[in-house]
Scaffold this motif. Structure first.
Motif, PDB file in Angstrom:
ATOM      1  N   GLN A 307       0.824  -1.205   0.000  1.00 44.48           N
ATOM      2  CA  GLN A 307       0.000   0.000   0.000  1.00 44.48           C
ATOM      3  C   GLN A 307       0.861   1.260   0.000  1.00 44.48           C
ATOM      4  N   TYR A 308       0.543   2.201  -0.919  1.00 46.59           N
ATOM      5  CA  TYR A 308       1.254   3.472  -1.067  1.00 46.59           C
ATOM      6  C   TYR A 308       2.742   3.273  -1.359  1.00 46.59           C
ATOM      7  N   GLN A 309       3.033   2.243  -2.145  1.00 48.26           N
ATOM      8  CA  GLN A 309       4.425   1.942  -2.485  1.00 48.26           C
ATOM      9  C   GLN A 309       4.705   2.258  -3.953  1.00 48.26           C
ATOM     10  N   LEU A 310       5.963   2.549  -4.255  1.00 54.47           N
ATOM     11  CA  LEU A 310       6.371   2.795  -5.630  1.00 54.47           C
ATOM     12  C   LEU A 310       6.261   1.511  -6.453  1.00 54.47           C
ATOM     13  N   CYS A 311       5.852   1.660  -7.730  1.00 56.52           N
ATOM     14  CA  CYS A 311       5.677   0.514  -8.620  1.00 56.52           C
ATOM     15  C   CYS A 311       6.311   0.812  -9.976  1.00 56.52           C
ATOM     16  N   GLN A 312       6.196  -0.144 -10.870  1.00 57.22           N
ATOM     17  CA  GLN A 312       6.789  -0.003 -12.203  1.00 57.22           C
ATOM     18  C   GLN A 312       5.748   0.327 -13.272  1.00 57.22           C
ATOM     19  N   GLY A 313       4.479   0.482 -12.875  1.00 62.06           N
ATOM     20  CA  GLY A 313       3.440   0.819 -13.845  1.00 62.06           C
ATOM     21  C   GLY A 313       2.206  -0.034 -13.663  1.00 62.06           C
ATOM     22  N   GLY A 314       1.251   0.139 -14.575  1.00 65.62           N
ATOM     23  CA  GLY A 314       0.012  -0.608 -14.494  1.00 65.62           C
ATOM     24  C   GLY A 314       0.142  -2.018 -15.035  1.00 65.62           C
ATOM     25  N   VAL A 315      -0.704  -2.909 -14.540  1.00 64.07           N
ATOM     26  CA  VAL A 315      -0.720  -4.289 -15.039  1.00 64.07           C
ATOM     27  C   VAL A 315      -1.248  -4.299 -16.472  1.00 64.07           C
ATOM     28  N   THR A 316      -1.067  -5.407 -17.147  1.00 63.36           N
ATOM     29  CA  THR A 316      -1.535  -5.534 -18.539  1.00 63.36           C
ATOM     30  C   THR A 316      -2.365  -6.789 -18.751  1.00 63.36           C
ATOM     31  N   ASP A 317      -2.820  -7.409 -17.662  1.00 63.56           N
ATOM     32  CA  ASP A 317      -3.612  -8.627 -17.801  1.00 63.56           C
ATOM     33  C   ASP A 317      -5.080  -8.409 -17.438  1.00 63.56           C
ATOM     34  N   GLY A 318      -5.499  -7.143 -17.429  1.00 64.15           N
ATOM     35  CA  GLY A 318      -6.871  -6.818 -17.067  1.00 64.15           C
ATOM     36  C   GLY A 318      -7.809  -6.872 -18.255  1.00 64.15           C
ATOM     37  N   ILE A 319      -8.874  -6.071 -18.200  1.00 64.21           N
ATOM     38  CA  ILE A 319      -9.874  -6.040 -19.261  1.00 64.21           C
ATOM     39  C   ILE A 319      -9.231  -5.591 -20.562  1.00 64.21           C
ATOM     40  N   ASN A 320      -9.408  -6.408 -21.618  1.00 65.80           N
ATOM     41  CA  ASN A 320      -8.841  -6.101 -22.935  1.00 65.80           C
ATOM     42  C   ASN A 320      -7.344  -5.820 -22.873  1.00 65.80           C
ATOM     43  N   GLY A 321      -6.641  -6.548 -22.000  1.00 63.10           N
ATOM     44  CA  GLY A 321      -5.199  -6.374 -21.890  1.00 63.10           C
ATOM     45  C   GLY A 321      -4.791  -5.077 -21.224  1.00 63.10           C
ATOM     46  N   GLY A 322      -5.723  -4.457 -20.496  1.00 69.48           N
ATOM     47  CA  GLY A 322      -5.435  -3.187 -19.850  1.00 69.48           C
ATOM     48  C   GLY A 322      -5.117  -3.327 -18.380  1.00 69.48           C
ATOM     49  N   ASN A 323      -5.198  -2.188 -17.661  1.00 69.24           N
ATOM     50  CA  ASN A 323      -4.825  -2.192 -16.245  1.00 69.24           C
ATOM     51  C   ASN A 323      -6.021  -2.193 -15.309  1.00 69.24           C
ATOM     52  N   SER A 324      -7.231  -2.412 -15.847  1.00 71.23           N
ATOM     53  CA  SER A 324      -8.414  -2.493 -14.993  1.00 71.23           C
ATOM     54  C   SER A 324      -8.953  -3.917 -14.976  1.00 71.23           C
ATOM     55  N   TYR A 325      -9.543  -4.301 -13.856  1.00 71.09           N
ATOM     56  CA  TYR A 325     -10.114  -5.628 -13.685  1.00 71.09           C
ATOM     57  C   TYR A 325     -11.607  -5.507 -13.381  1.00 71.09           C
ATOM     58  N   GLY A 326     -12.420  -6.389 -13.956  1.00 70.84           N
ATOM     59  CA  GLY A 326     -13.783  -6.539 -13.499  1.00 70.84           C
ATOM     60  C   GLY A 326     -13.773  -7.325 -12.201  1.00 70.84           C
ATOM     61  N   TYR A 327     -14.801  -7.138 -11.388  1.00 69.62           N
ATOM     62  CA  TYR A 327     -14.854  -7.858 -10.110  1.00 69.62           C
ATOM     63  C   TYR A 327     -14.817  -9.371 -10.333  1.00 69.62           C
ATOM     64  N   HIS A 328     -15.424  -9.819 -11.442  1.00 68.21           N
ATOM     65  CA  HIS A 328     -15.426 -11.252 -11.738  1.00 68.21           C
ATOM     66  C   HIS A 328     -14.008 -11.775 -11.952  1.00 68.21           C
ATOM     67  N   GLN A 329     -13.104 -10.928 -12.472  1.00 67.07           N
ATOM     68  CA  GLN A 329     -11.715 -11.342 -12.653  1.00 67.07           C
ATOM     69  C   GLN A 329     -10.980 -11.430 -11.318  1.00 67.07           C
ATOM     70  N   LEU A 330     -11.284 -10.508 -10.428  1.00 69.10           N
ATOM     71  CA  LEU A 330     -10.594 -10.470  -9.141  1.00 69.10           C
ATOM     72  C   LEU A 330     -10.912 -11.693  -8.290  1.00 69.10           C
ATOM     73  N   LEU A 331     -12.128 -12.209  -8.442  1.00 59.96           N
ATOM     74  CA  LEU A 331     -12.507 -13.392  -7.666  1.00 59.96           C
ATOM     75  C   LEU A 331     -11.703 -14.630  -8.078  1.00 59.96           C
ATOM     76  N   LYS A 332     -11.102 -14.564  -9.255  1.00 63.16           N
ATOM     77  CA  LYS A 332     -10.333 -15.704  -9.755  1.00 63.16           C
ATOM     78  C   LYS A 332      -8.846 -15.603  -9.431  1.00 63.16           C
ATOM     79  N   LYS A 333      -8.457 -14.548  -8.749  1.00 61.47           N
ATOM     80  CA  LYS A 333      -7.051 -14.405  -8.387  1.00 61.47           C
ATOM     81  C   LYS A 333      -6.636 -15.541  -7.444  1.00 61.47           C
ATOM     82  N   GLY A 334      -5.415 -16.031  -7.615  1.00 63.02           N
ATOM     83  CA  GLY A 334      -4.944 -17.218  -6.900  1.00 63.02           C
ATOM     84  C   GLY A 334      -4.619 -16.979  -5.440  1.00 63.02           C
TER      85      GLY A 334
END
Length: 406
Positions: A307-334
């Motif tokens: 939380q509130y930490q420096l990162c390297q950018g947005g993810v690319t495995d979200g909706i349409n290869g973007g950085n956002s996730y639908g809630y249905h995708q988050l429920l499938k996180k391991g």
């Protein structure tokens, strides 16, 4: 005294106005997410906003984005008239949505005009008396053709276009706020006249910015609200994955550790901004997201939660290869992903130390907190973006609807 007691007893016996539960339906997803009773639960919604309809200008759909070659001809080539993405498909979708009202007469269907991609002709339309008249006539015609209940104006944003103009075009003016008021005032008069003839009420709502730049000194939104049924505050995207550090994108309350706290950049701060402007509480609907954002390359930090930490950018495995996730995708996180809770912000988040991914999102617990806040403040209800992002069991919609009814 006796008369006052009788009046109080009568008022207490009257049923309270049902809180709004307003959800966007993404029309462009109709093939993968068709309009069905299962996908659009009219028993849990009070209104579906059909997204999006464009504005015609110079015979074409709006002003195209610099990166998108979208210059399709308008069905009704008048400046200001509604321009459909695909009128046959949009019309079929709208009729299916309206058909859901047979079993749920309190459910309303509204078209939403503009949105992030299609807001860049609002300034021209609002500045022209002729274009405003064309827009209003086209809107009334659409209400009657499809049996709709109103219109939602998603102008993003008056005075400051979110999507940049192409060279040589005008997408924003200093007079936008004043012209928006004129447009809505004229639309209100036309809708009231049409409603009198049709024996129904045609609603007018807007999607509004949550920050201080949008509200300004507040005088204009107070005047605008006088002609609206309500304002849907887009109380999300307070933090985005292009920022260098992680942050909650829809926090309800302030967190002293968050650098944007001083600007009241959180949901309750946005609500209070409108209330201070003089907008009545029952004309405010709080927007909530059914999606989340992810950052990659995030260090665990001293608390081990990213939380509130420096990162390297947005993810690319979200909706349409973007950085956002639908809630249905988050429920499938391991199992590598652990859920955390920020007690100050009333916001959940996920972090995987193994993958160094941090995610901000909304879940049933945070929705209950927002429903409680909406009730405490006497707000009109809740709005969310958008229906297809929920899971197959409609956990978020079910939670929101039940919480608002309580």
């Amino acid at each position: 005294m006796r008369r006052k007691l009788i009046f109080a007893a009568l008022m207490a016996a009257l049923p309270a106005m049902a809180a709004e539960v307003v959800g966007y339906y993404p029309g462009w997803k109709h093939e993968s997410f068709p309009v069905t009773a299962a996908n659009v639960d009219a028993g849990k919604l009070t209104m579906a906003l059909y997204a999006f309809v464009d504005l015609c200008w110079d015979g074409k759909h709006g002003n195209p984005e610099p990166s998108v070659d979208y210059v399709a001809a308008c069905q009704e080539p008048l400046n200001g008239a509604l321009a459909w993405r695909d009128e046959a498909a949009d019309g079929a979708n709208l009729r299916k949505l309206v058909a859901l009202k047979r079993g749920h007469p309190k459910f309303k269907v509204v078209i939403s005009v503009g949105g992030w991609d299609w807001s860049n002709r609002f300034s021209n339309v609002a500045a022209s008396a002729e274009a405003r008249a064309n827009f209003i006539a086209s809107s009334v015609q659409a209400m009657r053709r499809y049996g709709l209940d109103g219109i939602d104006l998603d102008w993003e944003y008056p005075g400051e276009a979110g999507v940049p103009c192409v060279a040589g075009e005008v997408c924003a003016r200093p007079e936008d706020r004043h012209n928006f008021i004129v447009l809505v005032r004229e639309l209100r008069a036309a809708f009231d006249a049409a409603g009198k003839q049709d024996r129904k009420h045609y609603s007018i709502t807007i999607a509004a910015g949550a920050n201080g730049n949008y509200v300004g000194n507040g005088a204009w939104v107070k005047e605008l609200a006088a002609h609206l049924d309500w304002i849907n505050i887009m109380a999300y995207d307070y933090h985005m994955p292009w920022e260098k550090s992680t942050g909650h994108h829809s926090a309800l309350f302030a967190d002293a550790k968050d650098p944007v706290t001083a600007n009241q950049f959180y949901a309750s701060g946005s609500v209070q901004r409108y209330l201070r402007a003089g907008v009545a509480a029952d004309k405010l609907v709080l927007g909530v997201p059914f999606y989340g954002y992810g950052w990659k390359g995030c260090a665990a930090g001293p608390e081990g939660d990213g939380q509130y930490q420096l990162c390297q950018g947005g993810v690319t495995d979200g909706i349409n290869g973007g950085n956002s996730y639908g809630y249905h995708q988050l429920l499938k996180k391991g199992k590598d992903y652990q859920r955390y809770w920020n007690a100050s912000a009333k916001a959940p988040y996920m972090y995987s130390a193994a993958e160094q991914v941090w995610i901000t999102y909304e879940d049933p617990a945070s929705l209950k907190e927002k429903a409680r806040y909406i009730t405490q403040q006497g707000l009109r209800g809740a709005m969310f973006w958008e229906l297809s992002a929920d899971d197959g069991e409609h956990q978020l919609l079910r939670t929101l609807s039940e919480a608002m009814r309580k």
